[in-house]
Design an enzyme around this catalytic site. Structure first.
Site, PDB file in Angstrom:
ATOM      1  N   HIS A 138      -4.939  -5.940 -10.936  1.00 38.28           N
ATOM      2  CA  HIS A 138      -3.583  -5.470 -10.661  1.00 38.28           C
ATOM      3  C   HIS A 138      -2.604  -5.903 -11.747  1.00 38.28           C
ATOM      4  O   HIS A 138      -1.781  -5.111 -12.208  1.00 38.28           O
ATOM      5  CB  HIS A 138      -3.108  -5.982  -9.301  1.00 38.28           C
ATOM      6  CG  HIS A 138      -3.714  -5.285  -8.141  1.00 38.28           C
ATOM      7  ND1 HIS A 138      -3.345  -4.009  -7.749  1.00 38.28           N
ATOM      8  CD2 HIS A 138      -4.674  -5.674  -7.270  1.00 38.28           C
ATOM      9  CE1 HIS A 138      -4.044  -3.651  -6.693  1.00 38.28           C
ATOM     10  NE2 HIS A 138      -4.860  -4.636  -6.377  1.00 38.28           N
TER      11      HIS A 138
ATOM     12  N   HIS B  70       0.828  -1.202   0.000  1.00 36.23           N
ATOM     13  CA  HIS B  70       0.000   0.000   0.000  1.00 36.23           C
ATOM     14  C   HIS B  70       0.868   1.259   0.000  1.00 36.23           C
ATOM     15  O   HIS B  70       0.499   2.266  -0.614  1.00 36.23           O
ATOM     16  CB  HIS B  70      -0.952   0.005   1.191  1.00 36.23           C
ATOM     17  CG  HIS B  70      -2.140  -0.872   1.002  1.00 36.23           C
ATOM     18  ND1 HIS B  70      -2.926  -1.309   2.049  1.00 36.23           N
ATOM     19  CD2 HIS B  70      -2.682  -1.411  -0.123  1.00 36.23           C
ATOM     20  CE1 HIS B  70      -3.906  -2.063   1.569  1.00 36.23           C
ATOM     21  NE2 HIS B  70      -3.774  -2.146   0.266  1.00 36.23           N
TER      22      HIS B  70
END
Length: 423
Positions: free
Chosen positions: A385, A248
């Site tokens: 992703h 993240h």
């Protein structure tokens, strides 16, 4: 093939992109929406039809349509059928987190899910799919009514199904995907208020991270006080793991950079400060997470404690995909060779350990010795992703990926020579 900007790298990315688009063709559920994909591309009915996966597939195949991938429009429409049909709560508004195959909905209304509805609808709007504009309008109205807090400049996280009880938990993961969606809305709708809202979230995250040695607090109490011990007894939670998540930190670094590059109202000193913050986040993440577990092989650990010591040592595919995106972005923006080296390193790892060269797509979870496991992410749930990592490095880093791809395909930008934004 792993070197940023070379013809060989572009061919490598093209092959991966096409493989991923081919792999995902089986996702549509009969009643609309996306099913969870198994390791071989078949579907897993036990996972039901999940709204966030449906949104991701609509988003990815909207870009597939831009690229001329055969069947993409039909696949987008199948996802939209779910979002305008059984996944939508006609009585209370908004979207269920998921439904079982028999149509039974899971309770609750989740910010993370609704951010992805906005992203999916914005991408489908770009390619003119029927019902996309209306879906986007409804998604925005729902999000702004129930999730966005204008006073805080942040989004709340979870409601009950009826939108009458708000959970006291606040989370940064949902705000990260809200930032992604808001930046996309700014590009698609040509309305800078969305970029300004994204910037409010960005400034909060930078401040919290700087005060925490550039490890992002993920979980908060209702007053936005960090709850650093949240889920200490459930360290490997699928969406809310304990501690810091290096992936993240990497993903935020790219979103911060995109916000800076795309915002005209930011002074140069502030732009430099925010780019420096993005670099700090990236560098902290790889320092803490890359191959740091004693006795392990190379790879990016999933979570660490607040001293940077690995906690959950599994490697998740999405963290490497975001590593590719952010290292490419920072290389273009800063001109620093270290980010080109990370780009090469990430792709070498992905090709060696994550790409399934036999069945297609990418393995979603490895252990600390890079063996395939499925305790958190069984199968290969979606393409989001992995697919984005084959295109973000080639596109304008100042734009969201779907608008950037459309601009590239239309000739406004060259995918073979992405814009460089040295600050």
């Amino acid at each position: 093939a792993y070197q940023l900007g070379t013809d060989e790298n572009r061919e490598f990315l093209k092959a991966l992109s096409e493989d991923l688009l081919e792999f995902g063709h089986n996702f549509p559920a009969p009643q609309g929406g996306s099913m969870w994909l198994n390791s071989d591309g078949t579907t897993d009915p036990s996972q039901g039809i999940q709204t966030w996966i449906t949104c991701r597939m609509a988003h990815i195949y909207s870009m597939g349509a831009m690229l001329g991938h055969d069947g993409s429009e039909k696949l987008v429409d199948a996802a939209l059928k779910g979002l305008t049909g059984p996944l939508r709560d006609e009585k209370n508004g908004g979207w269920y987190p998921q439904i079982a195959m028999d149509g039974t909905p899971n309770p609750g209304k989740i910010c993370y899910t609704h951010a992805f509805v906005m992203l999916a609808a914005s991408s489908a709007t770009l390619i003119g799919r029927p019902g996309a504009v209306e879906l986007l309008d409804e998604a925005i109205d729902t999000f702004m009514t129930h999730f966005w807090n204008e006073d805080d400049g942040l989004a709340v996280d979870t409601w009950n199904t009826e939108f009458t009880e708000l959970d006291p938990y606040r989370g940064i993961n949902a705000n990260m995907h809200t930032t992604e969606a808001f930046l996309a809305l700014a590009d698609v709708l040509k309305d800078e208020v969305w970029r300004e809202r994204a910037g409010r979230i960005v400034h909060h995250v930078v401040a919290w991270s700087e005060a925490n040695e550039w490890r992002i607090p993920e979980h908060f109490k209702s007053d936005w006080i960090p709850d650093l011990e949240f889920n200490a007894d459930r360290k490997a939670d699928q969406f809310k793991p304990y501690g810091a998540t290096p992936g993240h930190g990497i993903e935020w670094a790219r979103l911060i950079t995109q916000y800076v590059l795309s915002s005209n109202g930011i002074e140069e000193t502030e732009k430099h400060r925010l780019i420096a913050a993005a670099e700090q986040l990236f560098n902290r993440a790889v320092k803490d997470g890359w191959g740091t577990t004693p006795g392990s092989k190379k790879g990016l650990t999933y979570t660490t404690d607040w001293n940077g010591v690995p906690v959950v040592t599994d490697r998740m595919h999405w963290t490497l995909a975001e590593g590719v995106n952010t290292s490419a972005t920072l290389a273009k923006v800063t001109g620093k060779r270290q980010y080109e080296e990370w780009y090469r390193r990430f792709w070498q790892y992905i090709d060696d350990f994550l790409v399934d060269h036999r069945l297609g797509s990418w393995f979603h979870q490895l252990d600390l010795n890079n063996h395939v496991i499925g305790t958190v992410w069984p199968g290969k749930s979606d393409l989001y992703h992995a697919f984005q990592s084959t295109w973000i490095p080639q596109l304008d880093p100042a734009m969201s990926v779907a608008p950037a791809m459309k601009a590239s395909v239309n000739g406004a930008n060259s995918a073979s020579a992405p814009a460089r934004h040295h600050l």
